[in-house]
Design an enzyme around this catalytic site. Structure first.
Site, mmCIF file in Angstrom:
data_model
loop_
_atom_site.group_PDB
_atom_site.id
_atom_site.type_symbol
_atom_site.label_atom_id
_atom_site.label_comp_id
_atom_site.label_asym_id
_atom_site.label_seq_id
_atom_site.Cartn_x
_atom_site.Cartn_y
_atom_site.Cartn_z
ATOM 1 N N GLU A 1 -8.139 -5.575 5.350
ATOM 2 C CA GLU A 1 -8.025 -5.260 3.924
ATOM 3 C C GLU A 1 -6.865 -6.008 3.285
ATOM 4 O O GLU A 1 -6.939 -6.405 2.129
ATOM 5 C CB GLU A 1 -7.881 -3.744 3.742
ATOM 6 N N ARG B 1 -2.689 -2.279 -3.338
ATOM 7 C CA ARG B 1 -3.894 -1.487 -3.128
ATOM 8 C C ARG B 1 -3.834 -0.290 -4.070
ATOM 9 O O ARG B 1 -2.860 0.478 -4.043
ATOM 10 C CB ARG B 1 -3.963 -0.992 -1.695
ATOM 11 N N HIS C 1 -13.000 2.343 -0.110
ATOM 12 C CA HIS C 1 -12.989 1.343 0.979
ATOM 13 C C HIS C 1 -13.639 0.041 0.535
ATOM 14 O O HIS C 1 -14.116 -0.735 1.378
ATOM 15 C CB HIS C 1 -13.773 1.836 2.219
ATOM 16 N N ARG D 1 -11.475 15.129 7.079
ATOM 17 C CA ARG D 1 -12.281 15.479 5.895
ATOM 18 C C ARG D 1 -13.706 15.806 6.304
ATOM 19 O O ARG D 1 -14.265 15.181 7.204
ATOM 20 C CB ARG D 1 -12.314 14.288 4.921
ATOM 21 N N ASN E 1 0.871 -1.177 0.000
ATOM 22 C CA ASN E 1 0.000 0.000 0.000
ATOM 23 C C ASN E 1 0.905 1.222 0.000
ATOM 24 O O ASN E 1 1.462 1.592 1.032
ATOM 25 C CB ASN E 1 -0.893 -0.049 1.245
ATOM 26 N N PHE F 1 -9.603 9.717 17.513
ATOM 27 C CA PHE F 1 -10.890 9.537 18.185
ATOM 28 C C PHE F 1 -10.733 9.180 19.660
ATOM 29 O O PHE F 1 -11.605 9.492 20.476
ATOM 30 C CB PHE F 1 -11.737 8.475 17.480
HETATM 31 N N1 LIG Z 1 -9.588 2.261 21.334
HETATM 32 C C1 LIG Z 1 -10.037 3.170 20.469
HETATM 33 N N2 LIG Z 1 -11.145 3.901 20.755
HETATM 34 C C2 LIG Z 1 -11.616 4.822 19.897
HETATM 35 N N3 LIG Z 1 -11.031 5.086 18.737
HETATM 36 C C3 LIG Z 1 -9.943 4.391 18.382
HETATM 37 C C4 LIG Z 1 -9.388 3.398 19.216
HETATM 38 N N4 LIG Z 1 -8.319 2.874 18.587
HETATM 39 C C5 LIG Z 1 -8.176 3.530 17.409
HETATM 40 N N5 LIG Z 1 -9.160 4.440 17.294
HETATM 41 C C6 LIG Z 1 -9.339 5.431 16.229
HETATM 42 O O1 LIG Z 1 -9.420 4.846 14.950
HETATM 43 C C7 LIG Z 1 -9.006 5.808 13.977
HETATM 44 C C8 LIG Z 1 -8.051 5.144 12.989
HETATM 45 O O2 LIG Z 1 -8.660 4.009 12.463
HETATM 46 P P1 LIG Z 1 -7.927 3.092 11.387
HETATM 47 O O3 LIG Z 1 -8.890 2.049 10.973
HETATM 48 O O4 LIG Z 1 -6.625 2.682 11.951
HETATM 49 O O5 LIG Z 1 -7.712 4.177 10.257
HETATM 50 P P2 LIG Z 1 -7.214 4.108 8.758
HETATM 51 O O6 LIG Z 1 -6.953 2.672 8.427
HETATM 52 O O7 LIG Z 1 -8.367 4.718 8.016
HETATM 53 O O8 LIG Z 1 -6.002 4.997 8.749
HETATM 54 C C9 LIG Z 1 -8.371 6.959 14.747
HETATM 55 O O9 LIG Z 1 -9.283 8.042 14.851
HETATM 56 C C10 LIG Z 1 -8.153 6.350 16.116
HETATM 57 O O10 LIG Z 1 -8.176 7.328 17.120
#
Ligand SMILES: Nc1ncnc2c1ncn2[C@@H]1O[C@H](COP(=O)(O)OP(=O)(O)O)[C@@H](O)[C@H]1O
Ligand SMILES: Nc1ncnc2c1ncn2[C@@H]1O[C@H](COP(=O)(O)OP(=O)(O)O)[C@@H](O)[C@H]1O
Lengths: 398, 398
Positions: B383, B90, B179, B240, B9, B282
């Protein structure tokens, strides 16, 4: 004695007026002046003796309103005889400031002027209508009734866009919603029609005219609506796109060399049904769909798919829904739209009765099956009546 | 013997890789090279002996992939020993052309290059990853797996914007959705988890990571999704905006003197949770919400309100829904988000079980009540595994 309100709706090159009996909602007289400032204008007046039409140049909104007064004088009804209690103005954008109709004075004019950046296509014309009417009716109380006011009850979670918070706090970028006068009227009427207390009724209103918007109304209070900071967002409209990937602007600028103003213009005036099928008149579109025109069918399908998504979205926002109400030109007449956009929603308790839905009829009516948990209604909107009643309430009338 | 796929990726300044056992989905080894081209890069590798981290300048994607190969050699597992069957890439944007994974050859590279205007932030990096991997693994079959492919089943009514039809037909402006690899994986897993035939299952998937998207999946087939021509549309994301009144661009240009590129950048990088609350993580947001921070609470509420609207919208699109599935970082871990966004939807047959929802757990699990007609599931997305399986299917593996 019943009271009359002169309702004025001033557009950029047009002026609509109606002399409304606030008790019955009937227009004693009404008219439309079009193509103000153009080489050849047109004035249509409806009075007790029917319709008269006059062609000729009309230079300004002041001339247009004078022509209206002349028509009342010549063709009736006489404004002196009915004793006009107030002038009510439709004003498109009231920003975050106006949640209620307001008596027009210099301060109000200034406040609406300050909101022009939010509604550059609409507020200037509304302002011109107010200024002209104040000059011609110096003795009458005048009231501004805002299209946005009914939606000022939205919670921050519903009106805040996920953009830098300063855009909202410093630059007023948020959801306001429009068609509020219609949503207020139609939701109240639906409670009356169903014999229910409006305070206990959850309604989704679909206002489908040239502009289209949906509203989620809980106990008479608007909790969400599809138009946003401007009337461009939401449902597919006559010539407006409604919802769109916000990355498309930069793409068009980058790839096709457009300016953002050109994109904005295309989204407002060359999109919607017109963009997809070449015309914004729904009657013509329906005729073409019946004739098997695939381009018209696509436009119809996109239009109805969008409505269905908003029905579902507002169902979720409200939690329970008592009625779904269709109004305005397409909503009141488009049985095909009602059937297509609510088809397959039995699981949500929505069951259209095909015969009722297809029946040619004019007034408020039920088009769902008797065993449909959610009532589906057609309620003709009457924004002029709503404006008249609100204006009268402000000036202390009945 | 189980087969392995090297999944790549490539981002604009990063390269992620995983050596996936296509049978189990487990990563035998994986890693991340960050800040490619910057003064100080970083390489994290996970192998059988744990994690190793190396700092130092990494000039190009080719250097990054070489560093990965060195790490496999030094820290294991040995690529020669596992016998890699294919490389899976990807690729973000496959336009209208790719509904399936495709073997990479010169023609495919040209086709993905032609799609760069639709995904200027993503496709160039993906292309670089493919070029580099073809140089370093000339003997291995390589497969492009597109983020958009799963959504190519959308009907025209769902993918056509209400803009001039020529924008779609001549300029490819339409909804594609992203996605897709995750939505495909998670919807299939949910059928497996429920012991149901995927062909008979209607699912709403909420992929809530840094990017967020919802999809309506009928019998394994995507029928609607919230991301659009680009990954900017739809739900509120880390940085976003998601959905927005499309008139706001011209407003910012007109009133604040911005360029459309500045607006576009702000909507992609300074909006969403970051724009509303100052940060896109988050976990931090949830902590602030618990501490009573009103700004964080607003961001949380806007985020969940948007999810709720999409759940309702896709419920209406599907007609009946068997399961709502949460996945990705926030979806898998944010019990607060699941509870808030599905609260009050009992009328739609959705009843979260608070204890199940709050329980700390890792794998696939049910978080709805036993008597909830709609199952609410948490399914960890994978994924890389999906890409590995699809790549293997293309090269004729098991
Ligand atoms: N324990 C948790 N509680 C709440 N949010 C979480 C937790 N662990 C990860 N996140 C949130 O998940 C998001 C990232 O998700 P992820 O699937 O890793 O993203 P991507 O693959 O789109 O980069 C971030 O906002 C992170 O803060
Ligand atoms: N009988 C009909 N069947 C279908 N559509 C109709 C019918 N009559 C009017 N319409 C449509 O209603 C729309 C105009 O609605 P209206 O409420 O008058 O608009 P607005 O007040 O927003 O200008 C037009 O698209 C028109 O074609």
């Amino acid at each position: 004695m019943s009271e009359h309100v002169l309702v004025i709706n001033a557009g950029s090159s047009s002026l609509k007026y109606s002399l409304i009996d606030a008790g019955s909602g009937k227009a004693a007289g009404s008219g439309l002046v079009e193509r103000i400032g153009e080489a050849e204008g047109r004035h249509l007046h409806r009075g007790p003796d029917g319709e008269t039409s006059t062609d000729g140049k009309i230079d300004t909104h002041e001339d247009a309103l004078r022509a209206a007064l002349d028509a009342f004088e010549t063709h009736g009804p006489s404004l002196d005889a009915v004793e006009v209690a107030a002038v009510g103005h439709r004003v498109v954008h009231g920003g975050s400031r106006f949640a209620d109709p307001v008596l027009i004075d210099d301060e109000l004019i200034d406040a609406v002027t300050a909101l022009v950046p939010l509604a550059p296509l609409h507020n200037p014309a509304n302002l011109e209508g107010m200024r002209v009417a104040r000059r011609l009716f110096p003795e009458l109380p005048q009231v501004a009734v805002f299209d946005t006011a009914f939606h000022q009850t939205l919670e921050p979670a519903a009106y805040t866009y996920a953009v830098p918070l300063a855009w909202r706090d410093d630059h007023d970028i948020r959801r306001y919603g429009f068609h509020g006068t219609s949503h207020a009227f139609v939701s109240a009427e639906s409670a009356r029609f169903l014999g229910r207390d409006p305070a206990g009724l959850n309604v989704i209103v679909l206002h489908l005219g040239n502009g289209c918007s949906a509203a989620a109304i809980r106990g008479g209070v608007s909790v969400d609506t599809s138009m946003g900071m401007t009337p461009l967002e939401g449902l597919v409209m006559g010539s407006r796109s409604g919802d769109l990937d916000p990355a498309i602007h930069a793409h068009l600028v980058r790839e096709l060399g457009w300016t953002v103003e050109e994109v904005d213009h295309a989204l407002n005036f060359d999109s919607g049904l017109k963009g997809l099928a070449g015309g914004n008149d729904f009657r013509e579109l329906s005729t073409r769909v019946e004739a098997g025109d695939p381009v018209a069918q696509l436009a119809f399908d996109v239009y109805c798919h969008r409505i269905k998504k908003y029905v579902g979205a507002y169902y979720a926002v409200l939690g329970t829904v008592d009625a779904i109400v269709f109004t305005a030109g397409v909503g009141q007449n488009g049985a095909d739209v009602r059937a297509a956009s609510l088809g397959g929603l039995e699981r949500l308790g929505i069951r259209i009765d095909a015969q009722r839905n297809d029946a040619a009829a004019d007034g408020s009516r039920l088009v769902s099956a008797d065993d449909s948990p959610v009532a589906v209604l057609v309620i003709p909107t009457n924004e002029e009546w709503q404006i008249a009643r609100e204006a009268l309430a402000v000036v202390g009338g009945s």
